[in-house]
Design a protein around this motif. Structure first.
Motif, mmCIF file in Angstrom:
data_model
loop_
_atom_site.group_PDB
_atom_site.id
_atom_site.type_symbol
_atom_site.label_atom_id
_atom_site.label_comp_id
_atom_site.label_asym_id
_atom_site.label_seq_id
_atom_site.Cartn_x
_atom_site.Cartn_y
_atom_site.Cartn_z
ATOM 1 N N VAL A 191 0.846 -1.198 0.000
ATOM 2 C CA VAL A 191 0.000 0.000 0.000
ATOM 3 C C VAL A 191 0.879 1.245 0.000
ATOM 4 C CG1 VAL A 191 -1.657 1.348 1.345
ATOM 5 C CG2 VAL A 191 -1.969 -1.132 1.088
ATOM 6 N N ARG A 192 1.896 1.246 0.844
ATOM 7 C CA ARG A 192 2.785 2.413 0.949
ATOM 8 C C ARG A 192 3.439 2.730 -0.398
ATOM 9 N NH1 ARG A 192 7.856 3.937 1.375
ATOM 10 N NH2 ARG A 192 8.651 1.816 1.091
ATOM 11 N N MET A 193 3.752 1.706 -1.167
ATOM 12 C CA MET A 193 4.409 1.898 -2.456
ATOM 13 C C MET A 193 3.414 2.134 -3.585
ATOM 14 S SD MET A 193 7.512 -0.908 -2.250
ATOM 15 C CE MET A 193 8.127 -0.389 -3.871
ATOM 16 N N GLY A 194 2.128 2.126 -3.289
ATOM 17 C CA GLY A 194 1.117 2.397 -4.307
ATOM 18 C C GLY A 194 0.811 1.226 -5.217
ATOM 19 N N CYS A 195 1.207 0.011 -4.813
ATOM 20 C CA CYS A 195 0.961 -1.166 -5.652
ATOM 21 C C CYS A 195 -0.493 -1.630 -5.558
ATOM 22 C CB CYS A 195 1.889 -2.303 -5.232
ATOM 23 S SG CYS A 195 3.645 -1.927 -5.418
ATOM 24 N N ILE A 196 -1.087 -1.496 -4.379
ATOM 25 C CA ILE A 196 -2.496 -1.817 -4.161
ATOM 26 C C ILE A 196 -3.075 -0.734 -3.260
ATOM 27 C CG2 ILE A 196 -2.279 -4.309 -4.467
ATOM 28 C CD1 ILE A 196 -2.109 -4.573 -1.438
ATOM 29 N N ASP A 197 -4.392 -0.665 -3.199
ATOM 30 C CA ASP A 197 -4.991 0.336 -2.313
ATOM 31 C C ASP A 197 -5.344 -0.288 -0.960
ATOM 32 O OD1 ASP A 197 -7.503 -0.959 -2.545
ATOM 33 O OD2 ASP A 197 -7.997 0.209 -4.341
ATOM 34 N N ARG A 198 -5.728 0.529 -0.016
ATOM 35 C CA ARG A 198 -5.991 0.059 1.336
ATOM 36 C C ARG A 198 -7.191 -0.882 1.393
ATOM 37 N NH1 ARG A 198 -3.251 2.346 5.335
ATOM 38 N NH2 ARG A 198 -4.836 1.639 6.840
ATOM 39 N N VAL A 199 -8.180 -0.616 0.563
ATOM 40 C CA VAL A 199 -9.360 -1.495 0.532
ATOM 41 C C VAL A 199 -8.929 -2.907 0.098
ATOM 42 C CG1 VAL A 199 -11.561 -1.935 -0.587
ATOM 43 C CG2 VAL A 199 -10.952 0.393 0.120
ATOM 44 N N GLN A 200 -8.115 -2.953 -0.961
ATOM 45 C CA GLN A 200 -7.644 -4.243 -1.460
ATOM 46 C C GLN A 200 -6.830 -4.971 -0.408
ATOM 47 O OE1 GLN A 200 -8.363 -5.713 -4.368
ATOM 48 N NE2 GLN A 200 -7.166 -7.532 -3.787
ATOM 49 N N ALA A 201 -6.078 -4.233 0.375
ATOM 50 C CA ALA A 201 -5.174 -4.846 1.342
ATOM 51 C C ALA A 201 -5.867 -5.280 2.634
ATOM 52 C CB ALA A 201 -4.042 -3.889 1.673
ATOM 53 N N PHE A 202 -6.815 -4.475 3.117
ATOM 54 C CA PHE A 202 -7.286 -4.684 4.478
ATOM 55 C C PHE A 202 -8.783 -4.960 4.620
ATOM 56 C CE2 PHE A 202 -3.648 -1.607 4.849
ATOM 57 C CZ PHE A 202 -2.713 -2.568 5.253
ATOM 58 N N SER A 203 -9.519 -4.917 3.511
ATOM 59 C CA SER A 203 -10.955 -5.183 3.625
ATOM 60 C C SER A 203 -11.191 -6.643 4.011
ATOM 61 C CB SER A 203 -11.661 -4.874 2.300
ATOM 62 O OG SER A 203 -11.177 -5.735 1.280
ATOM 63 N N LYS A 204 -12.281 -6.880 4.745
ATOM 64 C CA LYS A 204 -12.630 -8.222 5.177
ATOM 65 C C LYS A 204 -13.249 -9.019 4.042
ATOM 66 C CE LYS A 204 -11.311 -7.561 9.419
ATOM 67 N NZ LYS A 204 -10.156 -8.297 9.994
#
Length: 204
Positions: A191-204
């Motif tokens: 997420v920090r590097m802009g490869c994926i967004d926060r929703v993609q990373a942390f959504s349930k």
């Protein structure tokens, strides 16, 4: 020769059987192959394709044209005939289009499941490339499942590579892999590097 045995000028003749008279039809050679490939019989078409390897470059070009045939049995037989060839133009063509053998194979579930269980770098590459290869084959659920089978360290490292360097869809599937493993650290970095967004990373 008896009269009824003597061919006339309009009889069809086989190739390489002497001088062809005007108006006769060549049944042998590449043109004969092409005629048989217009048959409605699958057995006749496959037999013609198997014979094509005996006609040099022209025959191999005929085989290459049938890599995209709508019939999966034809596609698979053509791949089998070509994959052992050493001609550079055949090797190049298969390298550019070979992934379709996996995405369209009649037993593709078993093939991909085996790749997931092996979990090598090459297996991960095939699974990831198939996401981009053929939108008509809809491999997404299959790849989601088979990537989840990867547990070898080399395979896991390769999935990490795609998380940071793949296309958007490849990064998304790599993120799903690490999310299921609960590895939030690597997802936070992505997420920090802009490869994926926060929703993609942390959504349930």
């Amino acid at each position: 020769m008896l009269k009824h045995e003597r061919p006339n000028e309009f009889d069809a003749v086989l190739g390489n059987q002497g001088v062809v008279t005007q108006g006769s039809m060549i049944l042998g050679g590449v043109e004969g192959l092409k005629q048989r490939l217009n048959s409605h019989s699958l057995q006749v078409k496959i037999a013609a394709l198997e014979e094509a390897v005996n006609y040099g470059t022209a025959g191999l070009q005929v085989l290459l044209a049938y890599l995209d045939d709508r019939d999966l049995q034809i596609q698979n037989r053509v791949y089998e005939l070509l994959e052992s060839r050493s001609e550079p133009f055949v090797i190049e063509h298969l390298a550019n289009n070979g992934i379709r053998r996996y995405t369209r194979h009649k037993n593709r579930f078993d093939l991909f499941e085996q790749m997931g269980k092996r979990g090598t770098t090459a297996d991960v590459d095939i699974m990831m490339e198939s996401l981009e290869c053929d939108p008509h084959s809809s491999p997404y659920k299959l790849i989601d499942y088979t990537l989840g089978l990867v547990n070898r360290s080399t395979g896991k490292e390769r999935i990490e590579y795609y998380l940071f360097n793949g296309t958007q869809v490849q990064r998304n599937y790599a993120a799903l892999y690490f999310k299921r493993l609960g590895e939030m650290g690597i997802l936070t970095e992505a997420v920090r590097m802009g490869c994926i967004d926060r929703v993609q990373a942390f959504s349930k």
